[in-house]
Motif scaffolding. Sequence first.
Motif, PDB file in Angstrom:
ATOM      1  N   THR A 115       0.845  -1.197   0.000  1.00 51.28           N
ATOM      2  CA  THR A 115       0.000   0.000   0.000  1.00 51.28           C
ATOM      3  C   THR A 115       0.879   1.245   0.000  1.00 51.28           C
ATOM      4  OG1 THR A 115      -1.697  -1.186   1.260  1.00 51.28           O
ATOM      5  CG2 THR A 115      -1.855   1.213   1.207  1.00 51.28           C
ATOM      6  N   VAL A 116       0.483   2.239  -0.790  1.00 45.66           N
ATOM      7  CA  VAL A 116       1.253   3.472  -0.912  1.00 45.66           C
ATOM      8  C   VAL A 116       0.746   4.485   0.111  1.00 45.66           C
ATOM      9  CG1 VAL A 116       2.150   5.203  -2.496  1.00 45.66           C
ATOM     10  CG2 VAL A 116       1.393   2.985  -3.380  1.00 45.66           C
ATOM     11  N   HIS A 117       1.646   4.965   0.978  1.00 44.43           N
ATOM     12  CA  HIS A 117       1.301   5.922   2.026  1.00 44.43           C
ATOM     13  C   HIS A 117       1.977   7.270   1.767  1.00 44.43           C
ATOM     14  CE1 HIS A 117      -0.598   3.437   5.363  1.00 44.43           C
ATOM     15  NE2 HIS A 117      -0.291   2.528   4.461  1.00 44.43           N
ATOM     16  N   GLN A 118       1.303   8.323   2.216  1.00 37.60           N
ATOM     17  CA  GLN A 118       1.894   9.655   2.163  1.00 37.60           C
ATOM     18  C   GLN A 118       2.916   9.833   3.293  1.00 37.60           C
ATOM     19  OE1 GLN A 118      -0.934  12.997   1.289  1.00 37.60           O
ATOM     20  NE2 GLN A 118      -2.471  11.415   1.694  1.00 37.60           N
ATOM     21  N   ASP A 119       3.652  10.945   3.209  1.00 35.13           N
ATOM     22  CA  ASP A 119       4.547  11.345   4.296  1.00 35.13           C
ATOM     23  C   ASP A 119       4.080  12.707   4.783  1.00 35.13           C
ATOM     24  OD1 ASP A 119       7.987  12.446   4.581  1.00 35.13           O
ATOM     25  OD2 ASP A 119       6.634  11.638   6.095  1.00 35.13           O
ATOM     26  N   THR A 120       3.180  12.705   5.777  1.00 30.52           N
ATOM     27  CA  THR A 120       2.625  13.979   6.264  1.00 30.52           C
ATOM     28  C   THR A 120       3.407  14.552   7.429  1.00 30.52           C
ATOM     29  OG1 THR A 120       1.066  12.766   7.673  1.00 30.52           O
ATOM     30  CG2 THR A 120       0.304  13.396   5.479  1.00 30.52           C
ATOM     31  N   THR A 121       4.264  13.738   8.041  1.00 27.52           N
ATOM     32  CA  THR A 121       5.043  14.235   9.178  1.00 27.52           C
ATOM     33  C   THR A 121       6.402  14.754   8.753  1.00 27.52           C
ATOM     34  OG1 THR A 121       6.062  12.093   9.666  1.00 27.52           O
ATOM     35  CG2 THR A 121       3.924  12.557  10.682  1.00 27.52           C
ATOM     36  N   GLY A 122       6.928  14.232   7.647  1.00 26.83           N
ATOM     37  CA  GLY A 122       8.273  14.614   7.219  1.00 26.83           C
ATOM     38  C   GLY A 122       9.355  14.064   8.117  1.00 26.83           C
ATOM     39  N   ASP A 123       8.988  13.061   8.934  1.00 28.71           N
ATOM     40  CA  ASP A 123       9.954  12.527   9.907  1.00 28.71           C
ATOM     41  C   ASP A 123       9.823  11.009  10.014  1.00 28.71           C
ATOM     42  OD1 ASP A 123      10.533  12.815  13.469  1.00 28.71           O
ATOM     43  OD2 ASP A 123      11.961  12.559  11.823  1.00 28.71           O
ATOM     44  N   GLY A 124       9.810  10.317   8.846  1.00 23.44           N
ATOM     45  CA  GLY A 124       9.713   8.861   8.857  1.00 23.44           C
ATOM     46  C   GLY A 124       8.275   8.386   8.943  1.00 23.44           C
ATOM     47  N   TYR A 125       8.076   7.114   8.654  1.00 25.92           N
ATOM     48  CA  TYR A 125       6.743   6.521   8.613  1.00 25.92           C
ATOM     49  C   TYR A 125       6.134   6.471  10.009  1.00 25.92           C
ATOM     50  CZ  TYR A 125       3.118   2.996   7.914  1.00 25.92           C
ATOM     51  OH  TYR A 125       1.923   2.317   7.876  1.00 25.92           O
ATOM     52  N   ALA A 126       4.873   6.956  10.146  1.00 26.57           N
ATOM     53  CA  ALA A 126       4.283   7.080  11.488  1.00 26.57           C
ATOM     54  C   ALA A 126       2.797   6.736  11.503  1.00 26.57           C
ATOM     55  CB  ALA A 126       4.488   8.495  12.013  1.00 26.57           C
ATOM     56  N   TYR A 127       2.330   5.958  10.539  1.00 26.69           N
ATOM     57  CA  TYR A 127       0.889   5.679  10.456  1.00 26.69           C
ATOM     58  C   TYR A 127       0.385   4.924  11.679  1.00 26.69           C
ATOM     59  CZ  TYR A 127      -3.571   4.031   8.530  1.00 26.69           C
ATOM     60  OH  TYR A 127      -4.905   3.757   8.323  1.00 26.69           O
ATOM     61  N   GLU A 128       1.081   3.830  12.055  1.00 23.73           N
ATOM     62  CA  GLU A 128       0.621   3.018  13.179  1.00 23.73           C
ATOM     63  C   GLU A 128       0.787   3.749  14.513  1.00 23.73           C
ATOM     64  OE1 GLU A 128       1.961   1.442  10.519  1.00 23.73           O
ATOM     65  OE2 GLU A 128       0.099   0.367  10.093  1.00 23.73           O
ATOM     66  N   GLU A 129       1.924   4.374  14.711  1.00 23.13           N
ATOM     67  CA  GLU A 129       2.179   4.994  16.009  1.00 23.13           C
ATOM     68  C   GLU A 129       1.313   6.227  16.245  1.00 23.13           C
ATOM     69  OE1 GLU A 129       5.961   7.884  15.658  1.00 23.13           O
ATOM     70  OE2 GLU A 129       6.430   5.778  15.234  1.00 23.13           O
TER      71      GLU A 129
END
Length: 373
Positions: A115-129
């Motif tokens: 699945t393709v995810h965006q980067d809205t935090t600009g600080d690494g993948y953080a969807y689950e956390e």
Amino acid sequence: MSAKSTLGTIKRVGAILIAIAIVLAAGIVVGQAPAIFGVEDDPEASIEFEDQQGDGESVVIGEVTLSDGGFVVLTDGGDEPLAVSDYLESGTHENVTIERAEDAEEDLVGQLTATVHQDTTGDGYAYEETEGQEDRPYLEDGFPVSDTASVTTTVDDDALSDSFTVDSIDAPAAATTNETIEITAEITNPTELQTQQNVEFRLGGTVLEQQVLELDGDETREVTFQIDTVGAPPGEQPIGVYTDADGAVTTIALEFHTDPAVEVVDASEENVTTDVAIPVDGFVGIEAEDGGLIGTSDELDPGEHSNVTVEFDEDVEVDDDEELTAALYEGEPDDDEPTPFEDEDGEPVETTFTIADVAEQEDAEDEESETDA
């Protein structure tokens, strides 16, 4: 107007108002579909994830496109991701390798979804956390952009345990394309039996040398390869040493050993002969005064080539005094739109001549040879 007519009119108006309300409500629900999944539908993405065989440690995404950059996340139906790609910049990426997470308990095998995810935090993948508040999926028609593939394993534990292992590889970091380089690899026989196996060296995926190695049980020995780089393409190239089911890979920076050049050594009304130094796959083209190609050589491998002949096209007639240009081109001679080769300064590699001038130069060289004799 009768009471009956008035009542019918009121019913029709009420039905129309109800229909309008339904349409508006439906429009609101459709408009909110992206919000249900947690992202806006303005950013766009696509992904191609093909069935493949792997080692359980990594998979390859054939192609992924992201309008705003982000990540590719692998899952197998569970709540936690099995692996997350490195950050991918905006644009199209091919053959993206995704490594299994260090703390993942499962191999990357089976029916997997990317699945393709965006980067809205600009600080690494953080969807689950962030419990789905950040780095949400890209959407298409209100649904996450994803693709599913079946990944099977190629690892055969018995075969791997019987194979010699490549413990290390030592190679120069850089070289030119006209020298002999030395590569040393440390090979171990992990079994208890004396065994004989092939050990091969590859440059850019091509096997250049093989050695038959015999090792006692648990023996480790160094194997040395002397590799001629002549004809190898310049640039960052992978080099590797491989046994039956194991290997080690590193890279080497190859620099073309001379300046690219094309020199006309003979010319007639039928053909032109040239000496060439070209750092890429390409060919020699002869251009008329108007810039059109009137003849091409056979395709050339990277390197130096003597007496490369270019036949003029059948319908071409060339005057002795007509100015012609011999130039280097990239790719294949039958390309519809051939690409001129350019040097490091962005300049084409070419030389102008006439058949008369080449003949005059040859006569002068012959006279000089006779005088010296």
